[in-house]
Design a protein around this motif. Structure first.
Motif, PDB file in Angstrom:
ATOM      1  N   ARG A 137     -13.534   3.829   9.460  1.00  0.00           N
ATOM      2  CA  ARG A 137     -13.792   2.446   9.014  1.00  0.00           C
ATOM      3  C   ARG A 137     -12.755   1.511   9.628  1.00  0.00           C
ATOM      4  NH1 ARG A 137     -14.776   4.651   3.642  1.00  0.00           N
ATOM      5  NH2 ARG A 137     -12.665   3.960   3.090  1.00  0.00           N
TER       6      ARG A 137
ATOM      7  N   ALA B  93      -8.596  -2.208   0.332  1.00  0.00           N
ATOM      8  CA  ALA B  93      -9.190  -1.002   0.918  1.00  0.00           C
ATOM      9  C   ALA B  93      -9.352  -1.177   2.426  1.00  0.00           C
ATOM     10  CB  ALA B  93     -10.543  -0.719   0.263  1.00  0.00           C
TER      11      ALA B  93
ATOM     12  N   ASP C  64      -8.986  -7.716   1.299  1.00  0.00           N
ATOM     13  CA  ASP C  64      -9.439  -6.491   0.633  1.00  0.00           C
ATOM     14  C   ASP C  64      -8.430  -5.348   0.869  1.00  0.00           C
ATOM     15  OD1 ASP C  64     -10.723  -4.292  -0.321  1.00  0.00           O
ATOM     16  OD2 ASP C  64     -12.324  -4.288   1.188  1.00  0.00           O
TER      17      ASP C  64
ATOM     18  N   ASP D 231       1.138  -3.788   5.293  1.00  0.00           N
ATOM     19  CA  ASP D 231       0.053  -4.095   4.367  1.00  0.00           C
ATOM     20  C   ASP D 231       0.203  -5.511   3.817  1.00  0.00           C
ATOM     21  OD1 ASP D 231      -2.233  -3.182   2.636  1.00  0.00           O
ATOM     22  OD2 ASP D 231      -0.770  -3.732   1.092  1.00  0.00           O
TER      23      ASP D 231
ATOM     24  N   GLY E 201      -6.074   4.643   4.469  1.00  0.00           N
ATOM     25  CA  GLY E 201      -7.504   4.734   4.180  1.00  0.00           C
ATOM     26  C   GLY E 201      -8.233   5.566   5.222  1.00  0.00           C
ATOM     27  N   ASP E 202      -9.431   5.101   5.548  1.00  0.00           N
ATOM     28  CA  ASP E 202     -10.321   5.871   6.410  1.00  0.00           C
ATOM     29  C   ASP E 202     -10.205   5.411   7.869  1.00  0.00           C
ATOM     30  OD1 ASP E 202     -12.914   7.664   6.453  1.00  0.00           O
ATOM     31  OD2 ASP E 202     -13.306   5.883   7.701  1.00  0.00           O
TER      32      ASP E 202
ATOM     33  N   ALA F  63       0.844  -1.195   0.000  1.00  0.00           N
ATOM     34  CA  ALA F  63       0.000   0.000   0.000  1.00  0.00           C
ATOM     35  C   ALA F  63       0.876   1.240   0.000  1.00  0.00           C
ATOM     36  CB  ALA F  63      -0.875  -0.009   1.244  1.00  0.00           C
TER      37      ALA F  63
ATOM     38  N   THR G  95      -0.971   4.345   0.403  1.00  0.00           N
ATOM     39  CA  THR G  95      -1.804   5.375   1.025  1.00  0.00           C
ATOM     40  C   THR G  95      -2.604   4.783   2.178  1.00  0.00           C
ATOM     41  OG1 THR G  95      -3.509   4.861  -0.580  1.00  0.00           O
ATOM     42  CG2 THR G  95      -2.145   6.786  -1.045  1.00  0.00           C
TER      43      THR G  95
ATOM     44  N   ARG H 217      -7.529  -3.066   4.308  1.00  0.00           N
ATOM     45  CA  ARG H 217      -6.192  -2.985   4.914  1.00  0.00           C
ATOM     46  C   ARG H 217      -5.767  -1.516   5.064  1.00  0.00           C
ATOM     47  NH1 ARG H 217      -4.981  -7.059   1.129  1.00  0.00           N
ATOM     48  NH2 ARG H 217      -3.526  -5.720   0.006  1.00  0.00           N
ATOM     49  N   ALA H 218      -6.050  -0.735   4.038  1.00  0.00           N
ATOM     50  CA  ALA H 218      -5.680   0.691   4.101  1.00  0.00           C
ATOM     51  C   ALA H 218      -6.415   1.377   5.250  1.00  0.00           C
ATOM     52  CB  ALA H 218      -5.994   1.365   2.765  1.00  0.00           C
ATOM     53  N   ASP H 219      -7.657   0.973   5.471  1.00  0.00           N
ATOM     54  CA  ASP H 219      -8.445   1.572   6.551  1.00  0.00           C
ATOM     55  C   ASP H 219      -7.878   1.193   7.923  1.00  0.00           C
ATOM     56  OD1 ASP H 219     -10.115   2.660   4.665  1.00  0.00           O
ATOM     57  OD2 ASP H 219     -11.660   1.100   4.850  1.00  0.00           O
TER      58      ASP H 219
END
Lengths: 237, 423
Positions: free
Chosen positions: A32, A118, A116, A94, A28-29, A24, A26, A120-122
């Protein structure tokens, strides 16, 4: 079994990353990610006064070498990964949480992975925010208590007979590895006794789902669970 | 219990006799001796736990003719192309080097229960204080008319893993386009109750890819079989129209074979087949019979709390050879029984603590890729038998993700149990 060469190969794969998911770049949120943290908190604590539980505490994890938390007994696999230069970054974390056992074969981390990207980023965004700012965690410390089931204090207070535990454990070792390797079946070695007792009672009371474990725990009494906890706490590398 | 004088004298006399013989199998230096016949999941586990937990206090000899052991469990996955044969092979190196077990690659040909000795094919005689017999199964002669082991090349049983398994796999690969694979399934009780049906699933998986018009015919003397609803659901979904099973109502129990002609006679109807997997009726391994430990069932009655033979308290019988009650004949069960026996033997020979016997079993089966199912139970020792306490089985209509998790769990179990057996 030849864990060492596999581990070298995995470390190389981690550094070169030809086959594993792209790392990764970046975050995420955070909100979440806070919900996803529920999957981590049975084993990990984070925040002020966070303790090592089944897994190490995750304070200041970013930029830290693997297997670097004081007083946590890491698997040989994780110690090898450290010696081979594994440092936790957004990218390596990540990859690791995508498939822990593929990245560090033999890790005791009993988590199948979060496929997923996304998600992981979260969760990494949440981890980043709280890991480096343990004071910011909105709940009272320690924020993540590694229990998913409440067990009466008098049951937790039982001192297990490790010799009985050794006999009872022989039944567990048909599937779970004495050395702590995790291969399709979670590692149960080196757990704090309280976590072990809580997990077994959660199966016994059918709060945790797994038909084999519900059956095995179902016929163990409180003393037997304490005996097993005492035995497994000292087992494994 | 500590060694009594009579017992100890007996051992010394036997030891002297051994020293006089041309081959000397090492000296026990007064330590109690355990001989284990059979290096499978029962015997190897018992040897390892006795040696490990007695910290060298018990002299353990393991008698196993083969240098490489191929596990019968997971050999169906090799037939299906999901494992290679090397992954089923295990050596006895760690038992010898790490646990100090005297591993003897010979065949046990006789047991003198009065003298407490085991005779090996090389002529050596091993004295014992406790004997563990875990010889697995042998086939009941004449149970499938027309078949005997001299015909096992034409019609393999593939029910002891190794060359037979390779042969069965090769025969499936060589089947003519649209050919017929026939399985003669065994009557109860037999090793690995879901085994024949997992094998059919694996053969069907291979044929579906390489020979999709081929058919599979099962002649079965049993009304019902293990995990039946799960297998039938899987066959319907993944191998539609490929598999037929003739139960006893349709003559599945009235079968003759002709390995020369490659024909099968089911209830008077003769069919030409391309591959015929004959899994005969079974009984305890031959050495158990030679030792006089079997009863009219062909298996060895045991005392559940210790796995001691009901016919001789100095002998423990494990695994497939035991006539024990509710446990299936499986590697998991043999491994579980071995731990109970090891505890009881250590208690008797060294005075270590003895705890109540607990037994368990779980059997995983693969139906199609990443489609695993399982059945399991816990057991306790009653006076009469090993009795089932609680159990579970996978459900029909389970989601693919759960079936995949079950399959992955089975891979972990294989790694775990083989480490537990062979060290």
């Amino acid at each position: 079994m030849t864990p060492a060469p596999r581990s070298v190969a995995a470390a190389a794969a981690l550094l070169l990353a030809p086959a594993l998911p792209a790392g990764a770049s970046t975050f995420g949120d955070v909100d979440r990610g806070a919900a996803l943290w529920a999957q981590c908190r049975p084993c990990h604590e984070i925040g002020e006064a966070a303790r090592n539980k089944i897994g190490p505490n995750l304070n200041f994890v970013f930029g830290r070498k693997a297997a670097d938390v004081d007083d946590f007994r890491y698997s040989e696999a994780m110690q090898r990964a450290r010696n081979e230069g594994l440092v936790w970054s957004l990218d390596t974390l990540d990859k690791f949480i995508a498939q822990p056992n593929a990245v560090v074969p033999g890790t005791r981390m009993g988590f199948p992975g979060l496929s997923d990207p996304a998600a992981r980023a979260d969760v990494l965004a949440w981890l980043r925010k709280n890991s480096d700012n343990p004071r910011d965690i909105p709940e009272a410390p320690p924020t993540a208590v590694g229990t998913d089931h409440s067990v009466a204090p008098e049951i937790l207070a039982i001192v297990g007979d490790a010799e009985y535990g050794a006999y009872l454990a022989s039944e567990c070792l048909t599937c779970h590895r004495a050395g702590g390797a995790m291969e399709g079946i979670p590692s149960v070695t080196g757990w704090p006794q309280e976590d072990f007792v809580v997990a077994m009672h959660a199966y016994k009371d059918k709060v945790r789902d797994h038909p084999v474990m519900q059956m095995m725990a179902g016929r163990l009494n409180n003393e037997e669970i304490a005996a097993l906890a005492a035995y497994f706490a000292d087992l494994g590398g | 219990m500590v060694l009594d004088r009579r017992h100890f004298l007996g051992t010394s006399v036997a030891l002297t006799a051994t020293l006089a013989a041309p081959v000397v199998w090492g000296q026990a230096n007064g330590r109690p001796k355990v001989v284990v016949i059979g290096g499978g999941p029962g015997g190897a586990t018992a040897a390892r736990y006795i040696a490990k937990d007695s910290d060298g206090g018990i002299d353990v000899t393991l008698v196993e003719p083969t240098r490489d052991y191929y596990t019968c469990f997971f050999s169906n996955l090799y037939i299906g192309g999901f494992r290679d044969l090397a992954s089923l092979r295990h050596s006895y190196g760690a038992l010898a080097s790490v646990y100090g077990i005297n591993v003897v690659h010979e065949t046990a040909v006789g047991v003198d229960r009065d003298a407490r000795t085991v005779t090996l094919s090389c002529g050596a005689v091993l004295p014992y204080d406790r004997l563990v017999i875990s010889p697995g199964i042998d086939f009941v002669e004449g149970s499938v008319p027309g078949w005997d082991v001299s015909a096992q090349h034409a019609m393999p049983h593939a029910y002891k893993a190794g060359s037979q398994t390779e042969l069965a796999k090769a025969q499936v690969a060589a089947m003519p386009e649209g050919g017929l694979f026939c399985m003669i399934a065994p009557p109860n009780p037999f090793r690995c109750p879901p085994g024949p049906y997992e094998r059919v699933s694996m053969v069907a998986h291979v044929l579906k890819q390489t020979n999709p018009r081929a058919k599979i015919l099962i002649a079965d003397p049993k009304e019902k079989y293990s995990k039946q609803a799960l297998f039938e659901e899987g066959w319907q979904a993944h191998y539609t129209g490929m598999i037929d099973r003739l139960g006893p109502d349709f003559g599945g129990g009235n079968v003759m074979v002709d390995p020369g002609e490659m024909t099968v006679d089911i209830d008077g109807e003769v069919t030409r087949v391309d591959v015929c997997n004959v899994i005969p009726a079974q009984k305890a391994g031959r050495i158990a019979e030679l030792a006089g430990l079997t009863d009219e069932t062909g298996y060895c009655p045991i005392v559940p709390a210790t796995m001691q033979s009901r016919l001789d308290a100095a002998v423990h019988v494990l695994g497939d050879a035991a006539h024990q009650g509710d446990m299936p004949k499986s590697a998991f069960a043999a491994n579980s029984q071995a731990k109970v026996a090891a505890m009881a033997i250590r208690g008797a020979l060294t005075g270590s603590k003895v705890f109540p016997a607990k037994f368990s079993n779980t059997c995983w089966s693969l139906i199609s890729p990443e489609n695993g199912v399982k059945v399991g139970a816990t057991y306790e020792a009653t006076e009469e038998k090993i009795a089932k306490v609680d159990g579970f089985i996978s459900q029909t209509d389970e989601e693919a993700a759960l079936r995949q998790a079950t399959f992955e769990e089975s891979l972990g179990w294989y790694a775990g149990i083989t480490a537990d057996i062979f060290g």
